[in-house]
Design an enzyme around this catalytic site. Structure first.
Site, short mmCIF file in Angstrom:
data_model
loop_
_atom_site.label_atom_id
_atom_site.label_comp_id
_atom_site.label_asym_id
_atom_site.label_seq_id
_atom_site.Cartn_x
_atom_site.Cartn_y
_atom_site.Cartn_z
N TRP A 127 0.86 -1.18 0.00
CA TRP A 127 0.00 0.00 0.00
C TRP A 127 0.90 1.23 0.00
O TRP A 127 1.81 1.34 0.84
CB TRP A 127 -0.87 -0.05 1.25
CG TRP A 127 -1.89 1.02 1.41
CD1 TRP A 127 -2.78 1.45 0.48
CD2 TRP A 127 -2.14 1.78 2.61
NE1 TRP A 127 -3.58 2.43 1.02
CE2 TRP A 127 -3.21 2.66 2.32
CE3 TRP A 127 -1.58 1.80 3.88
CZ2 TRP A 127 -3.72 3.54 3.25
CZ3 TRP A 127 -2.08 2.68 4.82
CH2 TRP A 127 -3.14 3.55 4.51
N ASP A 208 -0.51 -5.68 9.08
CA ASP A 208 -1.60 -4.77 8.72
C ASP A 208 -2.79 -5.64 8.32
O ASP A 208 -2.71 -6.44 7.38
CB ASP A 208 -1.16 -3.87 7.56
CG ASP A 208 -2.18 -2.77 7.27
OD1 ASP A 208 -3.33 -2.89 7.72
OD2 ASP A 208 -1.83 -1.80 6.57
N LYS A 243 -13.44 -1.33 6.51
CA LYS A 243 -14.04 -2.08 5.41
C LYS A 243 -15.02 -3.13 5.93
O LYS A 243 -16.14 -3.23 5.43
CB LYS A 243 -12.97 -2.77 4.57
CG LYS A 243 -11.63 -2.05 4.51
CD LYS A 243 -11.52 -1.03 3.40
CE LYS A 243 -10.31 -0.15 3.67
NZ LYS A 243 -9.76 0.53 2.57
C1 LMR Z 1 -7.05 1.70 -0.56
O1 LMR Z 1 -5.97 1.12 -0.58
O2 LMR Z 1 -7.66 2.04 -1.58
C2 LMR Z 1 -7.70 1.99 0.76
O3 LMR Z 1 -6.94 1.46 1.80
C3 LMR Z 1 -8.03 3.41 0.95
C4 LMR Z 1 -6.84 4.27 1.23
O4 LMR Z 1 -6.86 4.98 2.24
O5 LMR Z 1 -5.88 4.26 0.45
#
Ligand code: LMR
Length: 394
Positions: A127, A208, A243
Site C-alpha cells: 500500500w 496490517d 471495510k
Molecule cells: C485503498 O488502498 O484504496 C484503501 O486502503 C483506501 C486508502 O486509504 O488508500
C-alpha cells in the site's frame, strides 16, 4: 516560513477519487479507492451498524471523555475477533486508533521508541501509504520481494532470501490477508516459513489487517495473524474496522501489541497509551462503540456476519466472472489468477499509459499500477471493462 514547504506528491489512490468526482461522463467505472460497493454502486451502512447507531442514540447520555487507550469493551471485543485464543488478555496491550492508518502509524512510533534505528522490511509492492508514513517518520524502509508478476503469485523464494537480511530488532511489514494491492497471500506453509525466518533473525512482525473477513471468511482470514501471534515473542497487529464494518469515515481501528512475556504488558500498555496522548489524545469513540455493540450482541453480530459474508461472496463471484469474461475475450486462461486471489484487489497487467487510456477513452478508473478494486465492479460493467482492456491491447 510557509514558503519553505515543498509541494507534496498526491497520494496515487486518493488522487483518483478527485479525478473521478470531476468526470461527468455517463457510465464511468470506478475501480480505484478500496471502498466496497453493492450492485447499485452504493457503499451502504451495514444493517447491524445502523441498528447499533439507533440504540446508541437512545442510550448514550454523555459525550464526555472516555479512556485514553479507547473504550475497554471495544479493545476486548476486537482482541478476541482478531486473535481468538492465540493469546491471553494478559499478553496483549491495545489502543484504539483513528482507523487502520492510525494503527499503522502508532505501531511504527512504538517501534521507533522501543528500538531506535530499527528498519522496516516492506513488501514489494505494498500500500503506497505504508512507504509514505515510514518516510514521514524517518524510519528506513527496506524492500523485500513479495509478488511475482509473471505467475501472479507470492514470490516466496525471493521473500525468504530478502528477509535473510533482517537484523535483530528490525520489523517486517506483512498484510495479514487480502494483500493490497495484489490480492495474493502466502499459504499456511509459506507463513510458517516466514515465522521461522523472522524468529531466527530476531525480527518483529508488524501485521496490517485491513480486510479481515473479505478473503475466505473471518476465521480463515485471521489464521495467519494468530499463527504468528502464537509463535513470535512480540507481534504488532494494526487492524482496521473501515471495510469489514463499513464505517470508513468514522476512523475506527486498533493496535494490538502481543507478547509472550506477560511481564512486559504493563510497560507496553503504558507506552501505547502515552502515544495516543501525544498524537491525538483520546481516540475517536463513535465507530469503536458501534463495533463493540455489534460484536457483543448476539443478534447484531449474527446479522453483521451474514452481511459480511454476502459482501465477500459478491467479491468472489465478481472475481470468477471477470476471470471468465477476460479469458474468453483474449482466448487464453491467463486471467485465471483473478479468481484465485482474495480480497478487494488484484492487479491487471497494464502499463501506466494503458491505465491513462482506459481513463481518458473509456472512463474506467484504476490505480496507476493496474490495481483494481473488485468490489467496484458490477455484473453489468465486466463486459465493458473486458472490451476496453482488449481495445488498449492487454
Ligand atoms: C485503498 O488502498 O484504496 C484503501 O486502503 C483506501 C486508502 O486509504 O488508500
Amino acid at each position: 516560513m510557509l514558503h519553505r514547504l515543498r509541494a507534496q506528491a498526491d497520494d496515487p489512490i486518493l488522487a483518483l477519487m478527485v479525478q473521478l468526482a470531476g468526470d461527468t461522463r455517463e457510465g464511468k467505472i470506478d475501480l480505484g479507492v478500496g471502498v466496497y460497493k453493492d450492485d447499485s454502486g452504493a457503499t451502504p451502512i451495514m444493517r447491524s451498524i445502523k441498528q447499533a447507531e439507533y440504540q446508541l442514540w437512545q442510550a448514550q447520555q454523555t459525550k464526555s471523555y472516555g479512556a485514553l487507550a479507547g473504550d475497554p469493551a471495544f479493545l476486548d471485543a476486537m482482541r478476541q475477533l482478531v486473535l481468538g485464543d492465540a493469546a491471553d488478555a494478559a499478553q496483549v496491550a491495545a489502543i484504539a486508533t483513528p482507523g487502520g492508518t492510525g494503527a499503522v502509524h502508532q505501531a511504527l512510533e512504538l517501534l521507533r521508541m522501543a528500538q531506535p534505528g530499527a528498519r522496516v522490511f516492506a513488501p514489494v509492492p505494498t500500500w503506497a501509504n505504508h512507504l509514505s508514513i515510514l518516510a514521514h517518520l524517518g524510519i528506513e524502509a527496506v524492500p523485500y520481494r513479495y509478488y511475482d508478476a509473471e505467475t501472479h503469485s507470492v514470490d516466496h523464494t525471493g521473500m525468504l532470501a530478502d528477509l535473510a537480511q533482517l537484523r535483530s530488532g528490525d520489523a517486517v511489514l506483512l498484510h495479514g490477508c487480502c494483500h493490497n494491492p495484489t490480492g495474493a497471500d502466502p499459504d499456511m506453509a509459506q507463513w510458517r516459513a516466514l515465522i521461522d525466518v523472522m524468529n531466527a533473525r530476531g525480527a518483529v512482525p508488524l501485521i496490517d489487517l485491513a480486510y479481515l473477513g473479505f478473503g475466505d471468511g473471518l476465521e480463515a482470514d485471521a489464521a495467519a495473524t494468530r499463527a504468528i501471534a502464537e509463535s513470535c515473542p512480540v507481534v504488532l497487529v494494526a487492524a482496521s474496522c473501515s471495510k469489514n464494518f463499513g464505517i470508513y469515515r468514522e476512523r475506527t481501528g486498533i493496535l494490538l501489541a502481543v507478547m509472550q512475556d506477560g511481564a512486559l504488558q504493563a510497560r507496553a500498555q503504558g507506552a501505547l497509551t502515552h502515544l495516543n496522548r501525544q498524537n491525538y489524545s483520546f481516540p475517536p469513540d463513535h465507530g469503536a462503540r458501534l463495533v463493540s455493540m455489534v460484536l457483543t450482541d448476539g443478534a447484531l453480530r449474527a446479522d453483521w456476519q451474514a452481511e459480511l459474508e454476502a459482501m465477500r461472496h459478491r467479491m468472489t463471484d465478481l472475481r470468477t466472472l471477470l476471470a471468465q469474461t477476460l479469458g474468453a475475450a483474449v482466448g487464453t486462461d491467463r486471467f485465471a489468477y483473478l479468481a484465485q486471489h482474495r480480497g478487494m484487489f488484484s492487479r491487471l497487467p497494464v502499463t501506466p499509459e494503458q491505465v491513462a487510456t482506459l481513463r481518458d477513452a473509456h472512463a474506467i478508473y484504476m490505480a496507476p499500477d493496474g490495481r483494481i478494486n473488485i468490489a467496484g465492479l458490477h455484473t453489468n460493467t465486466i463486459a465493458p471493462l473486458a472490451d476496453a482492456l482488449v481495445a488498449v491491447g492487454i
